[in-house]
Scaffold this motif. Sequence first.
Motif, PDB file in Angstrom:
ATOM      1  N   SER A  86      -7.764   5.159  13.320  1.00 41.93           N
ATOM      2  CA  SER A  86      -6.548   4.406  12.977  1.00 41.93           C
ATOM      3  C   SER A  86      -6.413   4.264  11.465  1.00 41.93           C
ATOM      4  O   SER A  86      -5.334   4.465  10.901  1.00 41.93           O
ATOM      5  CB  SER A  86      -6.568   3.020  13.616  1.00 41.93           C
TER       6      SER A  86
ATOM      7  N   ALA B 260       1.691   0.855   6.614  1.00 42.12           N
ATOM      8  CA  ALA B 260       1.467   1.805   7.702  1.00 42.12           C
ATOM      9  C   ALA B 260       0.679   1.100   8.798  1.00 42.12           C
ATOM     10  O   ALA B 260      -0.185   0.268   8.524  1.00 42.12           O
ATOM     11  CB  ALA B 260       0.693   3.019   7.208  1.00 42.12           C
ATOM     12  N   GLU B 261       1.004   1.451  10.048  1.00 39.00           N
ATOM     13  CA  GLU B 261       0.303   0.877  11.199  1.00 39.00           C
ATOM     14  C   GLU B 261       0.113   1.977  12.237  1.00 39.00           C
ATOM     15  O   GLU B 261       1.060   2.686  12.578  1.00 39.00           O
ATOM     16  CB  GLU B 261       1.122  -0.267  11.787  1.00 39.00           C
ATOM     17  N   LYS B 262      -1.114   2.118  12.702  1.00 47.84           N
ATOM     18  CA  LYS B 262      -1.436   3.161  13.686  1.00 47.84           C
ATOM     19  C   LYS B 262      -2.376   2.596  14.752  1.00 47.84           C
ATOM     20  O   LYS B 262      -3.201   1.735  14.466  1.00 47.84           O
ATOM     21  CB  LYS B 262      -2.126   4.357  13.020  1.00 47.84           C
TER      22      LYS B 262
ATOM     23  N   SER C  66      -3.574  -1.772  10.460  1.00 50.48           N
ATOM     24  CA  SER C  66      -2.376  -1.805   9.623  1.00 50.48           C
ATOM     25  C   SER C  66      -2.829  -2.023   8.188  1.00 50.48           C
ATOM     26  O   SER C  66      -3.754  -2.794   7.932  1.00 50.48           O
ATOM     27  CB  SER C  66      -1.396  -2.893  10.070  1.00 50.48           C
TER      28      SER C  66
ATOM     29  N   GLN D 235      -5.490   7.609   9.828  1.00 53.67           N
ATOM     30  CA  GLN D 235      -4.075   7.950  10.007  1.00 53.67           C
ATOM     31  C   GLN D 235      -3.180   7.076   9.130  1.00 53.67           C
ATOM     32  O   GLN D 235      -2.184   7.549   8.591  1.00 53.67           O
ATOM     33  CB  GLN D 235      -3.682   7.835  11.475  1.00 53.67           C
ATOM     34  N   CYS D 236      -3.548   5.807   8.970  1.00 51.90           N
ATOM     35  CA  CYS D 236      -2.782   4.928   8.070  1.00 51.90           C
ATOM     36  C   CYS D 236      -2.863   5.447   6.639  1.00 51.90           C
ATOM     37  O   CYS D 236      -1.855   5.501   5.932  1.00 51.90           O
ATOM     38  CB  CYS D 236      -3.318   3.493   8.120  1.00 51.90           C
TER      39      CYS D 236
ATOM     40  N   GLN E 154      -6.018  -0.914  16.710  1.00 52.77           N
ATOM     41  CA  GLN E 154      -4.866  -0.868  15.805  1.00 52.77           C
ATOM     42  C   GLN E 154      -5.282  -1.254  14.385  1.00 52.77           C
ATOM     43  O   GLN E 154      -5.966  -2.256  14.188  1.00 52.77           O
ATOM     44  CB  GLN E 154      -3.783  -1.819  16.286  1.00 52.77           C
TER      45      GLN E 154
ATOM     46  N   SER F  64      -0.686   8.462   6.194  1.00 48.22           N
ATOM     47  CA  SER F  64       0.720   8.057   6.140  1.00 48.22           C
ATOM     48  C   SER F  64       1.059   7.429   4.786  1.00 48.22           C
ATOM     49  O   SER F  64       2.101   7.720   4.197  1.00 48.22           O
ATOM     50  CB  SER F  64       1.012   7.070   7.264  1.00 48.22           C
TER      51      SER F  64
END
Length: 82
Positions: free
Chosen positions: A60, A50-52, A38, A63-64, A36, A67
Amino acid sequence: YTTLFRSSKLEKTYEQVQKADVSLKVVKPATAMNKQASITVSFPGNTAFAEKTCDTFEESIDQCVDSLKVQLTKIKEKQRER
């Protein structure tokens, strides 16, 4: 290094980024999709978050960043309208 490089991508989207705080943690050890990330980005007058959770920390973070780019683009557009 990777985090600094990726945060520079955010600065290209929104020049007023002052600070990016990145947090990495392993959730549910020994399972897939357990990394994870963030990210909290600070800029004048506001923050974006953002958190993925993915298979790898790199994924991760990517993707953050994606976003956050969307969020920062919307904030920038709203500021232009004013």
